[in-house]
Motif scaffolding. Structure first.
Motif, PDB file in Angstrom:
ATOM      1  N   ASP A  65      74.906  45.449  65.112  1.00  0.00           N
ATOM      2  CA  ASP A  65      75.576  44.971  63.060  1.00  0.00           C
ATOM      3  C   ASP A  65      74.647  44.341  62.222  1.00  0.00           C
ATOM      4  OD1 ASP A  65      78.096  45.440  64.000  1.00  0.00           O
ATOM      5  OD2 ASP A  65      78.954  43.749  64.183  1.00  0.00           O
ATOM      6  N   VAL A  66      72.882  44.760  62.728  1.00  0.00           N
ATOM      7  CA  VAL A  66      71.845  43.642  62.070  1.00  0.00           C
ATOM      8  C   VAL A  66      71.607  45.041  60.877  1.00  0.00           C
ATOM      9  CG1 VAL A  66      70.003  42.938  62.099  1.00  0.00           C
ATOM     10  CG2 VAL A  66      71.165  42.070  63.750  1.00  0.00           C
ATOM     11  N   VAL A  67      71.008  46.679  61.479  1.00  0.00           N
ATOM     12  CA  VAL A  67      71.111  46.932  60.634  1.00  0.00           C
ATOM     13  C   VAL A  67      71.896  48.003  59.983  1.00  0.00           C
ATOM     14  CG1 VAL A  67      69.470  49.537  60.360  1.00  0.00           C
ATOM     15  CG2 VAL A  67      68.739  47.498  61.829  1.00  0.00           C
ATOM     16  N   THR A  68      72.772  47.982  58.595  1.00  0.00           N
ATOM     17  CA  THR A  68      73.462  48.169  57.745  1.00  0.00           C
ATOM     18  C   THR A  68      72.619  49.295  57.203  1.00  0.00           C
ATOM     19  OG1 THR A  68      73.951  46.300  56.299  1.00  0.00           O
ATOM     20  CG2 THR A  68      74.679  47.091  58.951  1.00  0.00           C
ATOM     21  N   PRO A  69      73.826  50.158  55.862  1.00  0.00           N
ATOM     22  CA  PRO A  69      73.458  50.189  54.887  1.00  0.00           C
ATOM     23  C   PRO A  69      73.212  49.268  53.980  1.00  0.00           C
ATOM     24  CG  PRO A  69      75.012  52.007  55.136  1.00  0.00           C
ATOM     25  CD  PRO A  69      74.337  50.111  56.732  1.00  0.00           C
ATOM     26  N   SER A  70      73.580  48.447  54.313  1.00  0.00           N
ATOM     27  CA  SER A  70      73.665  46.968  52.652  1.00  0.00           C
ATOM     28  C   SER A  70      73.165  46.615  53.054  1.00  0.00           C
ATOM     29  CB  SER A  70      75.093  46.233  53.127  1.00  0.00           C
ATOM     30  OG  SER A  70      74.710  45.415  54.498  1.00  0.00           O
ATOM     31  N   ASN A  71      71.969  46.523  54.044  1.00  0.00           N
ATOM     32  CA  ASN A  71      70.294  45.595  54.915  1.00  0.00           C
ATOM     33  C   ASN A  71      69.036  45.792  52.496  1.00  0.00           C
ATOM     34  OD1 ASN A  71      70.010  46.920  57.483  1.00  0.00           O
ATOM     35  ND2 ASN A  71      70.501  45.259  57.022  1.00  0.00           N
ATOM     36  N   TYR A  72      68.887  44.941  52.436  1.00  0.00           N
ATOM     37  CA  TYR A  72      68.630  44.574  50.750  1.00  0.00           C
ATOM     38  C   TYR A  72      67.037  44.119  50.777  1.00  0.00           C
ATOM     39  CZ  TYR A  72      68.729  44.844  45.659  1.00  0.00           C
ATOM     40  OH  TYR A  72      67.658  43.794  44.721  1.00  0.00           O
ATOM     41  N   ILE A  73      66.438  43.583  51.723  1.00  0.00           N
ATOM     42  CA  ILE A  73      65.322  43.036  51.418  1.00  0.00           C
ATOM     43  C   ILE A  73      65.229  42.310  53.289  1.00  0.00           C
ATOM     44  CG2 ILE A  73      63.931  40.702  50.846  1.00  0.00           C
ATOM     45  CD1 ILE A  73      65.578  40.726  48.511  1.00  0.00           C
ATOM     46  N   LEU A  74      63.759  42.737  53.770  1.00  0.00           N
ATOM     47  CA  LEU A  74      63.883  42.638  55.156  1.00  0.00           C
ATOM     48  C   LEU A  74      62.888  41.591  55.360  1.00  0.00           C
ATOM     49  CD1 LEU A  74      63.797  46.285  56.527  1.00  0.00           C
ATOM     50  CD2 LEU A  74      65.596  44.402  55.765  1.00  0.00           C
ATOM     51  N   VAL A  75      62.772  41.345  56.177  1.00  0.00           N
ATOM     52  CA  VAL A  75      61.347  39.466  56.371  1.00  0.00           C
ATOM     53  C   VAL A  75      60.995  39.554  57.984  1.00  0.00           C
ATOM     54  CG1 VAL A  75      61.608  37.237  56.720  1.00  0.00           C
ATOM     55  CG2 VAL A  75      62.532  38.128  54.729  1.00  0.00           C
ATOM     56  N   ALA A 107      64.662  38.018  59.289  1.00  0.00           N
ATOM     57  CA  ALA A 107      65.961  37.991  59.149  1.00  0.00           C
ATOM     58  C   ALA A 107      66.141  39.203  57.396  1.00  0.00           C
ATOM     59  CB  ALA A 107      65.763  37.165  57.997  1.00  0.00           C
ATOM     60  N   THR A 108      66.908  39.222  57.062  1.00  0.00           N
ATOM     61  CA  THR A 108      67.678  40.602  56.239  1.00  0.00           C
ATOM     62  C   THR A 108      68.774  39.403  55.216  1.00  0.00           C
ATOM     63  OG1 THR A 108      69.877  42.031  57.289  1.00  0.00           O
ATOM     64  CG2 THR A 108      68.233  42.300  57.995  1.00  0.00           C
ATOM     65  N   VAL A 109      68.910  40.263  54.175  1.00  0.00           N
ATOM     66  CA  VAL A 109      69.212  40.004  53.331  1.00  0.00           C
ATOM     67  C   VAL A 109      69.993  40.933  52.739  1.00  0.00           C
ATOM     68  CG1 VAL A 109      69.635  38.672  50.494  1.00  0.00           C
ATOM     69  CG2 VAL A 109      67.685  38.289  51.415  1.00  0.00           C
TER      70      VAL A 109
END
Length: 195
Positions: free
Chosen positions: A163-173, A122-124
């Protein structure tokens, strides 16, 4: 800035020399001395949360500014491949023997029961331009349906792997070594120092 998660992890665990104004104060000698500081991991967790630095203080404007650099990371990667080759395999089933460790093995200083190999689950993401305002969404890999989904308030929609990896990714799980199991809290092993 790092543009690759493996490079960021390597930098995070690299030795840092404390000299000059940053010397370490020795309690025994009661004086400052040159020293080396290094972060290492004793035992890797079953669930790994990585927080990307997305905000930086600008001393000229006295404001926090958002960092929008793309940080690349594999979703499900294979050994001995470039990130672009890994990206093309992101949605495929990959043999456990071919998993990469996201450079975690270089940070781990003790023997582990299993290789420190992780899959993204997941990502936040932070959508907005400042640290004071914005909107958070979650991108989650649905292991039962084998697809990525976007959770945006009350809306849940399917998401393309691209579309998962983007510049808006903040937290990676990430989760360790469980890619073939459906995500269920009962599947996450309990961990303690004594194990």
């Amino acid at each position: 800035p790092c543009h690759d998660l493996s490079d960021a992890l390597e930098q995070f665990g690299s030795p840092d020399e404390l000299t000059g104004d940053e010397q370490w104060f020795c309690e025994e000698c009661k004086c400052k001395q040159d020293a080396v500081k290094q972060i290492t991991i004793y035992k890797v967790p079953p669930i790994l949360l990585l927080h990307l630095k997305r905000f930086s203080f600008d001393s000229e404007t006295m404001q926090m500014e958002k960092l929008t650099d793309l940080v690349k990371f594999p979703l499900r990667a294979t050994r001995n491949r470039t990130l672009s080759q890994q990206d093309s395999l992101a949605g495929s089933d990959i043999d456990e023997a071919d998993r990469v460790d996201l450079a975690m093995s270089r940070l781990v200083q003790s023997q582990q029961r299993e290789e420190p190999v992780y899959d993204l689950m997941a990502t936040v993401d932070h959508i907005g331009t400042t640290s004071h305002f914005g909107h958070y969404v979650a991108k989650v890999y649905n292991t039962e349906e084998r697809k990525w989904q976007l959770f945006d308030d009350n809306e849940v929609s399917d998401l393309k792997t691209d579309d998962v990896v983007t510049p808006s990714n903040y937290i990676l799980v990430f989760r360790k070594g469980m890619s073939k199991l459906p995500l269920n809290y009962k599947n996450v092993p309990r961990q303690s120092i004594s194990q």
